[in-house]
Design a protein around this motif. Structure first.
Motif, PDB file in Angstrom:
ATOM      1  N   LYS A 138      -6.481  10.630  19.538  1.00  0.00           N
ATOM      2  CA  LYS A 138      -5.874   9.364  19.926  1.00  0.00           C
ATOM      3  C   LYS A 138      -4.479   9.586  20.507  1.00  0.00           C
ATOM      4  O   LYS A 138      -4.076   8.921  21.461  1.00  0.00           O
ATOM      5  N   GLN A 139      -3.736  10.517  19.950  1.00  0.00           N
ATOM      6  CA  GLN A 139      -2.396  10.805  20.454  1.00  0.00           C
ATOM      7  C   GLN A 139      -2.444  11.330  21.884  1.00  0.00           C
ATOM      8  O   GLN A 139      -1.598  10.970  22.723  1.00  0.00           O
ATOM      9  N   ASP A 140      -3.426  12.176  22.175  1.00  0.00           N
ATOM     10  CA  ASP A 140      -3.551  12.691  23.539  1.00  0.00           C
ATOM     11  C   ASP A 140      -3.863  11.568  24.526  1.00  0.00           C
ATOM     12  O   ASP A 140      -3.320  11.535  25.635  1.00  0.00           O
ATOM     13  N   CYS A 141      -4.734  10.654  24.115  1.00  0.00           N
ATOM     14  CA  CYS A 141      -5.129   9.574  25.020  1.00  0.00           C
ATOM     15  C   CYS A 141      -4.017   8.533  25.205  1.00  0.00           C
ATOM     16  O   CYS A 141      -3.883   7.942  26.279  1.00  0.00           O
ATOM     17  N   ASP A 142      -3.211   8.292  24.159  1.00  0.00           N
ATOM     18  CA  ASP A 142      -2.138   7.283  24.262  1.00  0.00           C
ATOM     19  C   ASP A 142      -1.112   7.664  25.314  1.00  0.00           C
ATOM     20  O   ASP A 142      -0.528   6.782  25.970  1.00  0.00           O
ATOM     21  N   HIS A 143      -0.860   8.941  25.505  1.00  0.00           N
ATOM     22  CA  HIS A 143       0.172   9.397  26.428  1.00  0.00           C
ATOM     23  C   HIS A 143      -0.422  10.005  27.704  1.00  0.00           C
ATOM     24  O   HIS A 143       0.271  10.732  28.421  1.00  0.00           O
ATOM     25  N   CYS A 144      -1.678   9.706  27.988  1.00  0.00           N
ATOM     26  CA  CYS A 144      -2.354  10.291  29.148  1.00  0.00           C
ATOM     27  C   CYS A 144      -2.257   9.349  30.350  1.00  0.00           C
ATOM     28  O   CYS A 144      -2.511   8.143  30.236  1.00  0.00           O
ATOM     29  N   ASP A 145      -1.920   9.903  31.517  1.00  0.00           N
ATOM     30  CA  ASP A 145      -1.813   9.108  32.740  1.00  0.00           C
ATOM     31  C   ASP A 145      -3.190   8.726  33.296  1.00  0.00           C
ATOM     32  O   ASP A 145      -3.286   7.816  34.123  1.00  0.00           O
ATOM     33  N   LEU A 146      -4.238   9.395  32.823  1.00  0.00           N
ATOM     34  CA  LEU A 146      -5.589   9.131  33.334  1.00  0.00           C
ATOM     35  C   LEU A 146      -6.404   8.229  32.404  1.00  0.00           C
ATOM     36  O   LEU A 146      -7.601   8.086  32.603  1.00  0.00           O
ATOM     37  N   LYS A 147      -5.748   7.610  31.441  1.00  0.00           N
ATOM     38  CA  LYS A 147      -6.476   6.803  30.456  1.00  0.00           C
ATOM     39  C   LYS A 147      -7.226   5.640  31.110  1.00  0.00           C
ATOM     40  O   LYS A 147      -8.324   5.286  30.689  1.00  0.00           O
ATOM     41  N   THR A 148      -6.645   5.037  32.131  1.00  0.00           N
ATOM     42  CA  THR A 148      -7.304   3.900  32.786  1.00  0.00           C
ATOM     43  C   THR A 148      -8.585   4.305  33.497  1.00  0.00           C
ATOM     44  O   THR A 148      -9.453   3.472  33.749  1.00  0.00           O
ATOM     45  N   GLN A 149      -8.729   5.593  33.834  1.00  0.00           N
ATOM     46  CA  GLN A 149      -9.936   6.085  34.477  1.00  0.00           C
ATOM     47  C   GLN A 149     -10.915   6.712  33.493  1.00  0.00           C
ATOM     48  O   GLN A 149     -12.032   7.067  33.870  1.00  0.00           O
ATOM     49  N   CYS A 150     -10.481   6.838  32.245  1.00  0.00           N
ATOM     50  CA  CYS A 150     -11.300   7.538  31.261  1.00  0.00           C
ATOM     51  C   CYS A 150     -11.796   6.606  30.156  1.00  0.00           C
ATOM     52  O   CYS A 150     -13.001   6.438  29.967  1.00  0.00           O
ATOM     53  N   CYS A 151     -10.879   6.008  29.411  1.00  0.00           N
ATOM     54  CA  CYS A 151     -11.253   5.137  28.289  1.00  0.00           C
ATOM     55  C   CYS A 151     -10.270   3.960  28.223  1.00  0.00           C
ATOM     56  O   CYS A 151      -9.461   3.886  27.292  1.00  0.00           O
TER      57      CYS A 151
END
Length: 247
Positions: A137-150
């Protein structure tokens, strides 16, 4: 028909090797296909080098049986619904690492299984015969590609079938010229069904029940093979030019 006829065909010679009648249900048809392959191997000593079929036979369990148990090349489209929605990363965007037992996402983060520790060890295999790989969850919260992934969940997860290795083998075959040729060869099987309905006018069953359907389908396939044999063995002689022909 309430019942379906299933053929095992040698496409090189266009000969029907085995026949099975099944209810009009995909699971039954796949099961009978296994029985026909094993029966032909036992009775005739013939095992195919490749198996051609449509997407209905591309389930993970079927592909694993073909690849791992029978060592047959599956020229079958993979039955797969994991490509993802348009605009979002599908599973093909994630790199599988067999040695580390994990996926790597487009942002170079790991998706692992067994992140949560239980007092009693668990197999990690679901009822659907899959293993779930999750990102942090920590990796996804700060990821710039989250809108394209989850975009709608806290983290990304991927369900990997326990038979995924066989599916990967099939996907590799689907990129070859031999597979494209198999797609054309499959038309020979469809021609047999069309000939059964139109040329032989086999449009209804006379006997009741599955056993009756099996008998009728077997006799119909026998007639088709005999017609093929007659065409090969008893070709009319070529007449010379000018020779009289009596009708």
């Amino acid at each position: 028909f309430y019942y379906c006829t299933n053929y095992l065909v040698d496409v090189e010679h266009n000969i029907i090797l085995d026949v099975e009648a099944t209810p009009a249900h995909r699971v039954s048809e796949v099961t009978r296909t296994k029985e026909m392959i094993e029966r032909v191997e036992e009775n005739l000593g013939i095992k195919p080098q490749r198996l051609m079929a449509d997407t209905a036979y591309g389930s993970a369990e079927m592909l694993n049986w073909v690849v791992e148990e029978k060592q047959i090349a599956p020229h079958i489209p993979v039955f797969d619904k994991t490509d993802g929605k348009p605009g979002l990363f599908g599973r093909t965007e994630f790199i599988w690492n067999a040695d580390a037992d994990c996926y790597t996402c487009p942002a170079d983060k790991l998706l692992q299984r067994g992140r949560r520790k239980f007092k009693q060890p668990r197999s990690g295999i679901t009822k659907a015969n899959t293993m779930i790989y999750r990102s942090s969850k920590q990796d996804c919260d700060h990821c710039d590609l989250k809108t394209q992934c989850c975009p709608n969940t806290d983290h990304r997860k991927i369900a990997r079938s326990i038979y995924e290795d066989a599916r990967d083998v099939t996907r590799a075959i689907m990129k070859t010229d031999a597979y494209r040729q198999s797609c054309n060869d499959r038309k020979k099987v469809e021609v047999l069904f069309g000939h059964l309905k139109r040329a032989m006018r086999f449009d209804r069953l006379r006997l009741r029940g599955l056993s009756g359907a099996r008998d009728e389908f077997l006799m119909a396939a026998t007639v088709q093979n005999l017609k093929k044999l007659a065409q090969q063995r008893f070709k009319p002689p070529d007449h010379k030019i000018g020779a009289p022909v009596y009708m």
